[in-house]
Scaffold this motif. Structure first.
Motif, PDB file in Angstrom:
ATOM      1  N   ASP A 102       0.917  -1.312   0.167  1.00 16.17           N
ATOM      2  CA  ASP A 102      -0.013   0.050   0.120  1.00 16.17           C
ATOM      3  C   ASP A 102       0.959   1.234  -0.058  1.00 16.17           C
ATOM      4  O   ASP A 102       1.575   1.268   0.656  1.00 16.17           O
ATOM      5  CB  ASP A 102      -1.003  -0.081   1.278  1.00 16.17           C
ATOM      6  CG  ASP A 102      -1.932  -1.063   0.993  1.00 16.17           C
ATOM      7  OD1 ASP A 102      -2.526  -1.257   0.062  1.00 16.17           O
ATOM      8  OD2 ASP A 102      -2.654  -1.696   2.038  1.00 16.17           O
ATOM      9  N   ALA A 138      -4.892   1.151   5.238  1.00 15.07           N
ATOM     10  CA  ALA A 138      -3.732   0.176   4.647  1.00 15.07           C
ATOM     11  C   ALA A 138      -3.924  -1.063   5.295  1.00 15.07           C
ATOM     12  O   ALA A 138      -4.332  -1.265   6.694  1.00 15.07           O
ATOM     13  CB  ALA A 138      -2.385   0.806   4.732  1.00 15.07           C
ATOM     14  N   VAL A 153       4.429  -0.596   3.885  1.00 15.62           N
ATOM     15  CA  VAL A 153       3.641   0.653   3.511  1.00 15.62           C
ATOM     16  C   VAL A 153       4.721   1.629   2.844  1.00 15.62           C
ATOM     17  O   VAL A 153       5.827   1.767   3.472  1.00 15.62           O
ATOM     18  CB  VAL A 153       2.874   1.263   4.281  1.00 15.62           C
ATOM     19  CG1 VAL A 153       1.774   0.171   4.786  1.00 15.62           C
ATOM     20  CG2 VAL A 153       3.292   1.509   5.771  1.00 15.62           C
ATOM     21  N   ARG A 165       3.742  -1.293   8.482  1.00 14.06           N
ATOM     22  CA  ARG A 165       2.548  -0.607   8.764  1.00 14.06           C
ATOM     23  C   ARG A 165       2.337  -0.832  10.471  1.00 14.06           C
ATOM     24  O   ARG A 165       2.372   0.172  11.288  1.00 14.06           O
ATOM     25  CB  ARG A 165       1.509  -1.029   8.132  1.00 14.06           C
ATOM     26  CG  ARG A 165       0.164  -0.759   8.713  1.00 14.06           C
ATOM     27  CD  ARG A 165      -1.179  -1.123   7.895  1.00 14.06           C
ATOM     28  NE  ARG A 165      -2.293  -0.662   8.269  1.00 14.06           N
ATOM     29  CZ  ARG A 165      -2.656  -1.342   9.347  1.00 14.06           C
ATOM     30  NH1 ARG A 165      -2.524  -2.324   9.776  1.00 14.06           N
ATOM     31  NH2 ARG A 165      -4.241  -0.949   9.875  1.00 14.06           N
TER      32      ARG A 165
END
Length: 221
Positions: free
Chosen positions: A6, A72, A77, A152
């Motif tokens: 993401d 996300a 990320v 993330r």
């Protein structure tokens, strides 16, 4: 099936840049455009470009980044400005040290492609702020960077609270306290598409400086 990485794009009135940016997204990445109160139809443009669109009405860079991280789902990320200054072709190099486990946070170190890409006042301010952070943390920080990569879950666990322009500074300070390893990755920095909300306006520039100085002062205390 490989889960896409993401890419969170905080977005405020970037309708001009988004078509180019989203069209250049390499395979294996999914765009999450966080609309931060745009009035130029950015959200519609992002949808047409195939992005996931998240609305964050509370204005501020940190608010948009946090909303994107919350939306996300990938382990790795990226957070990247949505103004076209960073070519998505750079993304693989940015995620590489985090994916390999040699860094916890990879920050893009800007290499301007022209004088117009990075105005001198903004460049000088970035150098000064990076020096202040280096002197207080010992991290090899040379650029606060418009693009960064990390895990993330780890990012959310840092609990960065700034919802405005001080977000990148607080992120670095909290990452340092958590013992994170930082890596710089050189990225080409192109002239932005459209008008800047920070370097293109006195109000935006002063807001960014004020928020950054506040975070540094809190860290010193």
């Amino acid at each position: 099936m490989t889960v896409p990485i993401d890419v969170v794009f905080p977005c405020l009135n970037e309708a001009e840049a988004l078509p180019v940016l989203l069209a250049a997204l390499p395979p294996g990445y999914r765009a999450i455009v966080v609309d931060n109160g745009s009035t130029d139809g950015s959200a519609d443009v992002a949808l047409l470009g195939g992005a996931v669109v998240v609305s964050e009405p509370r204005r501020g860079y940190g608010a948009a980044v946090h909303a994107g991280l919350t939306a996300a789902t990938s382990d790795l990320v990226l957070v990247c400005d949505a103004d076209g200054t960073i070519d998505p072709a750079e993304f693989d190099a940015l995620v590489a040290p985090v994916r390999a486990g040699t860094a916890d946070l990879a920050v893009g170190r800007r290499r301007p492609t022209s004088r117009q890409a990075w105005p001198v006042p903004a460049r000088v301010a970035n150098l000064v702020l990076a020096w202040m952070l280096r002197s207080r943390t010992g991290l090899p920080l040379r650029d606060l960077g418009p693009v960064r990569a990390a895990r993330r879950g780890a990012l959310l666990e840092l609990e960065v609270s700034d919802r405005r322009s001080g977000y990148p500074v607080e992120l670095v300070l909290r990452a340092h306290r958590a013992g994170w390893r930082l890596s710089h990755v050189d990225v080409a920095y192109h002239p932005r598409i459209g008008r800047s909300k920070v370097t293109g306006s006195l109000r935006g520039y002063l807001t960014a400086v004020r928020d950054t100085r506040r975070r540094l002062a809190e860290a010193a205390r």
